[in-house]
Design a protein around this motif. Structure first.
Motif: not given
Length: 270
Positions: A11-14, A36-41, A67-68
């Motif tokens: 996540w830090e890299q993204v 954003d992290r939840a959407a990426l998940a 949303t994702c």
């Protein structure tokens, strides 16, 4: 669950590459932007399990599948996934995990369940609608570049576009690497015109000849691209093309390649 799908280091890299979201209108009273992290998940969940967007576990992630999908569209249009892939490749090169002197290239058919761009009658699936994944890998089978065409397109049509679009892989002192010294390919790429084009680019072609008995020994080098496809198609969403838009499926392919490469880094598996 979010941490299982998107580890902290990933996540830090993204997060460092995410485009700035559009500003909210003044005195906007609607819902705040989903995490954003939840959407990426949610995107990774669909990519890994091959389910529909409505099957995203919204209760566990706190974000809906719609949303994702919208976030996938937004980030694909912003070019996030190729940049993420390139950043992870640079980190791999810094760790000495890439073999860039020799590369291999090949194509693989996938069925397309919906119409759209880059869909055509597949010659290996009774002319059913399909697409084709094109992949170039390093000596170890690490995916370096991917592309998508219609299922009726010949493999050789993507030889030069893939080679020319290889990312500038940084990570060490000096010029970034942009091309291999030797490129391996099967009989589908056996055209003298393309051999000349590769030599003009400073690349030595090692392409099997048609009409010659098997046993050239090139398979000892080219098998790594099949392993690369095996890693790529472990992500079930890529085994069959569901996306109508021609940009979203390659976006998922680049995300899968970035995850494959990220897993190869020391202490980074999930």
């Amino acid at each position: 669950m979010i941490e299982d799908l998107v580890p902290d280091l990933l996540w830090e890299q993204v997060a460092a590459l995410l485009p700035a979201p559009a500003p909210r209108p003044y005195r906007h009273h609607g819902r705040r932007r989903a995490d954003d992290r939840a959407a990426l998940a949610g995107i990774v969940f669909v990519l890994r399990h091959g389910v529909g967007w409505r099957q995203v576990p919204s209760q566990a992630l706190g974000v809906s599948g719609v949303t994702c999908w919208r976030r996938l569209r937004e980030w694909t249009e912003a070019g996030l996934w190729p940049r993420l892939h390139e950043a992870v490749l640079a980190e791999m090169r810094r760790e000495g995990l890439l073999g860039l002197d020799e590369m291999s290239i090949d194509g693989s058919h996938v069925r397309a369940l919906k119409r759209g761009d880059h869909v055509g009658p597949s010659p290996v699936d009774r002319a059913r609608p399909g697409s084709k994944h094109h992949l170039i890998v390093d000596t170890n089978g690490t995916p370096l570049q991917v592309s998508l065409t219609g299922g009726n397109r010949h493999d050789v049509t993507q030889l030069l576009p893939l080679v020319d679009s290889l990312p500038a892989i940084r990570g060490t002192v000096g010029r970034p690497r942009r091309k291999p010294r030797i490129l391996y390919a099967d009989r589908g790429y056996d055209y003298d015109k393309y051999r000349r084009e590769l030599r003009d680019r400073g690349i030595t072609p090692r392409i099997a000849r048609r009409g010659v008995a098997h046993g050239s020994g090139l398979g000892k080098k080219r098998w790594v691209v099949e392993r690369g496809f095996s890693w790529l198609h472990q992500f079930k969403r890529l085994r069959t093309r569901y996306e109508v838009r021609a940009d979203l499926h390659p976006g998922l392919m680049h995300l899968a390649c970035a995850i494959i490469c990220w897993r190869k880094l020391p202490g980074r598996s999930f």
